[in-house]
Design a protein around this motif. Sequence first.
Motif, mmCIF file in Angstrom:
data_model
loop_
_atom_site.group_PDB
_atom_site.id
_atom_site.type_symbol
_atom_site.label_atom_id
_atom_site.label_comp_id
_atom_site.label_asym_id
_atom_site.label_seq_id
_atom_site.Cartn_x
_atom_site.Cartn_y
_atom_site.Cartn_z
ATOM 1 N N GLU B 166 0.720 -1.006 0.004
ATOM 2 C CA GLU B 166 -0.072 0.036 -0.091
ATOM 3 C C GLU B 166 0.731 1.264 -0.242
ATOM 4 O OE1 GLU B 166 -2.695 -0.387 3.262
ATOM 5 O OE2 GLU B 166 -3.680 -1.988 2.401
ATOM 6 N N SER B 167 2.052 1.252 -0.248
ATOM 7 C CA SER B 167 2.997 2.155 -0.004
ATOM 8 C C SER B 167 2.743 3.436 -0.900
ATOM 9 C CB SER B 167 4.356 1.883 -0.078
ATOM 10 O OG SER B 167 4.724 1.238 -1.231
ATOM 11 N N ASN B 168 2.119 2.939 -2.211
ATOM 12 C CA ASN B 168 1.862 4.061 -3.271
ATOM 13 C C ASN B 168 0.498 4.583 -3.231
ATOM 14 O OD1 ASN B 168 4.880 4.185 -4.264
ATOM 15 N ND2 ASN B 168 4.446 2.387 -5.314
ATOM 16 N N ALA B 169 -0.292 3.947 -2.365
ATOM 17 C CA ALA B 169 -1.610 4.397 -2.538
ATOM 18 C C ALA B 169 -1.723 5.690 -1.887
ATOM 19 C CB ALA B 169 -2.380 3.281 -1.701
ATOM 20 N N SER B 170 -2.862 6.540 -2.412
ATOM 21 C CA SER B 170 -3.147 7.733 -1.611
ATOM 22 C C SER B 170 -4.155 7.518 -0.678
ATOM 23 C CB SER B 170 -3.883 8.813 -2.643
ATOM 24 O OG SER B 170 -3.264 8.922 -3.832
ATOM 25 N N GLU B 171 -3.928 8.246 0.602
ATOM 26 C CA GLU B 171 -4.727 8.157 1.764
ATOM 27 C C GLU B 171 -4.932 9.536 2.438
ATOM 28 O OE1 GLU B 171 -2.815 6.154 4.964
ATOM 29 O OE2 GLU B 171 -1.062 5.839 3.503
ATOM 30 N N VAL B 172 -6.431 9.653 2.939
ATOM 31 C CA VAL B 172 -6.542 10.708 3.808
ATOM 32 C C VAL B 172 -6.299 10.441 5.250
ATOM 33 C CG1 VAL B 172 -8.683 12.039 4.519
ATOM 34 C CG2 VAL B 172 -8.372 11.327 2.169
ATOM 35 N N VAL B 173 -5.506 11.239 5.591
ATOM 36 C CA VAL B 173 -4.867 11.075 7.034
ATOM 37 C C VAL B 173 -5.862 11.589 8.106
ATOM 38 C CG1 VAL B 173 -3.060 11.259 8.721
ATOM 39 C CG2 VAL B 173 -2.453 10.953 6.327
ATOM 40 N N GLN B 174 -6.268 12.877 7.630
ATOM 41 C CA GLN B 174 -7.185 13.549 8.805
ATOM 42 C C GLN B 174 -8.178 14.573 8.004
ATOM 43 O OE1 GLN B 174 -4.936 15.494 11.612
ATOM 44 N NE2 GLN B 174 -6.637 16.292 12.658
ATOM 45 N N VAL B 175 -9.357 14.557 8.550
ATOM 46 C CA VAL B 175 -10.249 15.558 7.861
ATOM 47 C C VAL B 175 -11.269 16.079 9.033
ATOM 48 C CG1 VAL B 175 -12.047 15.719 6.302
ATOM 49 C CG2 VAL B 175 -10.498 14.061 5.940
ATOM 50 N N ASP B 176 -11.369 17.487 8.866
ATOM 51 C CA ASP B 176 -12.039 18.110 9.761
ATOM 52 C C ASP B 176 -13.032 19.108 8.921
ATOM 53 O OD1 ASP B 176 -13.324 19.534 11.766
ATOM 54 O OD2 ASP B 176 -11.560 20.728 12.493
ATOM 55 N N PHE B 177 -14.410 18.499 9.177
ATOM 56 C CA PHE B 177 -15.268 19.017 8.157
ATOM 57 C C PHE B 177 -15.964 20.453 8.740
ATOM 58 C CE2 PHE B 177 -15.558 14.913 6.414
ATOM 59 C CZ PHE B 177 -15.232 15.366 5.154
ATOM 60 N N GLY B 178 -15.394 20.704 10.319
ATOM 61 C CA GLY B 178 -15.939 21.961 10.908
ATOM 62 C C GLY B 178 -17.317 22.032 11.088
ATOM 63 N N SER B 179 -17.919 22.880 10.933
ATOM 64 C CA SER B 179 -19.511 22.982 11.160
ATOM 65 C C SER B 179 -20.359 22.154 10.063
ATOM 66 C CB SER B 179 -19.959 24.260 10.902
ATOM 67 O OG SER B 179 -19.630 25.222 9.968
ATOM 68 N N ASN B 180 -19.437 21.658 8.960
ATOM 69 C CA ASN B 180 -20.153 21.092 7.883
ATOM 70 C C ASN B 180 -20.149 19.554 8.087
ATOM 71 O OD1 ASN B 180 -19.881 23.824 6.635
ATOM 72 N ND2 ASN B 180 -20.480 22.681 4.899
ATOM 73 N N THR B 181 -20.663 18.807 7.269
ATOM 74 C CA THR B 181 -20.565 17.279 7.320
ATOM 75 C C THR B 181 -19.955 16.696 6.079
ATOM 76 O OG1 THR B 181 -22.686 17.141 6.929
ATOM 77 C CG2 THR B 181 -22.534 16.851 9.150
ATOM 78 N N GLY B 182 -19.783 15.563 5.985
ATOM 79 C CA GLY B 182 -18.889 15.212 4.802
ATOM 80 C C GLY B 182 -18.672 13.499 4.952
ATOM 81 N N THR B 183 -18.394 12.979 3.825
ATOM 82 C CA THR B 183 -17.913 11.805 3.904
ATOM 83 C C THR B 183 -16.528 11.832 3.083
ATOM 84 O OG1 THR B 183 -20.139 11.233 3.363
ATOM 85 C CG2 THR B 183 -18.782 9.492 3.127
ATOM 86 N N VAL B 184 -15.658 10.485 3.777
ATOM 87 C CA VAL B 184 -14.674 10.231 3.034
ATOM 88 C C VAL B 184 -14.667 8.923 2.528
ATOM 89 C CG1 VAL B 184 -12.176 9.894 2.939
ATOM 90 C CG2 VAL B 184 -13.282 11.875 4.490
ATOM 91 N N PHE B 185 -14.342 8.573 1.201
ATOM 92 C CA PHE B 185 -14.601 7.140 0.678
ATOM 93 C C PHE B 185 -13.393 7.023 -0.559
ATOM 94 C CE2 PHE B 185 -16.540 8.496 -3.257
ATOM 95 C CZ PHE B 185 -17.239 9.655 -2.989
ATOM 96 N N GLU B 186 -13.219 5.842 -0.876
ATOM 97 C CA GLU B 186 -12.140 5.406 -1.888
ATOM 98 C C GLU B 186 -12.820 5.050 -3.283
ATOM 99 O OE1 GLU B 186 -9.253 3.151 -0.264
ATOM 100 O OE2 GLU B 186 -8.272 4.888 0.789
ATOM 101 N N ILE B 187 -12.459 5.433 -4.090
ATOM 102 C CA ILE B 187 -12.856 4.909 -5.487
ATOM 103 C C ILE B 187 -11.803 3.823 -6.103
ATOM 104 C CG2 ILE B 187 -13.457 5.189 -7.945
ATOM 105 C CD1 ILE B 187 -14.088 7.913 -7.189
ATOM 106 N N ALA B 188 -11.983 2.485 -6.078
ATOM 107 C CA ALA B 188 -11.204 1.600 -6.710
ATOM 108 C C ALA B 188 -10.789 1.885 -8.015
ATOM 109 C CB ALA B 188 -11.817 0.233 -6.387
ATOM 110 N N LEU B 189 -9.711 1.729 -8.369
ATOM 111 C CA LEU B 189 -8.930 1.965 -9.758
ATOM 112 C C LEU B 189 -8.751 0.794 -10.544
ATOM 113 C CD1 LEU B 189 -6.874 5.179 -9.402
ATOM 114 C CD2 LEU B 189 -9.314 5.195 -9.817
ATOM 115 N N ALA B 190 -8.797 0.714 -11.754
ATOM 116 C CA ALA B 190 -8.655 -0.412 -12.440
ATOM 117 C C ALA B 190 -7.243 -1.317 -12.303
ATOM 118 C CB ALA B 190 -8.632 -0.357 -13.865
ATOM 119 N N ASP B 191 -6.147 -0.419 -11.657
ATOM 120 C CA ASP B 191 -4.953 -1.103 -11.638
ATOM 121 C C ASP B 191 -4.878 -1.544 -10.137
ATOM 122 O OD1 ASP B 191 -4.991 1.067 -10.264
ATOM 123 O OD2 ASP B 191 -3.009 1.831 -11.423
#
Lengths: 155, 203
Positions: B166-191
């Motif tokens: 997984e060393s070359n994968a992108s990853e979200v380490v930390q998210v702060d949406f503040g007063s908003n809400t949100g979602t973090v998800f991943e899209i699987a790519l072909a490779d």
Amino acid sequence: MLARIAALAVFIATLGALPASAEDVKGEVLVVLAKEADGPVDPKLKPIDALQKPPFNSFKSMELLATHPVTLSEAAPATVALPNGRSLQIKLVERMADGRHKVSVSINRPDKQDYLPLLTVIASGEPFFVAGQKHAGGTLVIGVQIGSKSGKHSK
Amino acid sequence: MEHVQEDALNMHFDGELAPAEAASVERHLASCGECNKRLVSMQRLREMITMSAEQVASQVDFDAMFGRVEQGTKTAVGPGLIERLTLWVTESLQHNPMRVWAPAGGLALAAAAAVAFVLSSAGSGVEGEEEMARRGVIAEEREIKREKMMLAENQPPKSEGADSEESNASEVVQVDFGSNTGTVFEIALADGASTPVVWINED
């Protein structure tokens, strides 16, 4: 004279051998307006694999509003003006040993504090997306790509 | 706005929806704070269950537990075969004598055959017992290993950089949406790689 030329050559060679951390990292920010209404998809977006997959593929039209090349460094953040009046700020936090770059991303509003500080690690050349902001009857999809796909630090 | 049905949300959470349905649910989730809260509740519930299972498992001394079970099986003494046979013969003789003599004859024949078999394979009986005992130990060890594997499946994911794949994968380490809400998800790519997406909910 020969000694001076040799010294200059050594100096230039030393500059070339400086570690990558002293160099800037190049990247690109894509600003896309996606709509559920029927319409064309910009051909420039078709090679981006992620945009062809859920949930992005449920949008029927995609317009590439802008492409912003950015240069990142630890010293100063890069700022990109967004079409909805806000600004996207990207700052290089760390160059990782595996070739990835840790960056912080935030979207500012002129009259309020940052509401989306986002710390992320990015694989070189693989874009990540910040989406969901409403604009002009559609949804803004912002793609951020840092470095090159080879996984090496770009110069 | 029509919200995602409970069953559909559950199936989406478990990754059991068809791609088209999943996309539809994703789109709805992107703009519906209420359904997002339900999804987050499911995630938290699963995390809590996983955490409690891990905590319980971490507090159990399996070696001591199996030791107690083993000790219990050795010390538990029930009525012996002779006692049970005696009781059965006594009761049967009182009520139906033929019920005793018919099987007794068969038993005698079987005993004679068994003696002949044992004599013909003299010397192999001890080895057979040892083999049976060894198999029992192996079966027990397998059972313990299976339990340990089940626990290992509930362990948290490896830390960052632990898996070189997984060393070359992108990853979200930390998210702060503040007063908003949100979602973090991943899209699987072909490779086989994946791309993280941070989706801001603007209601």
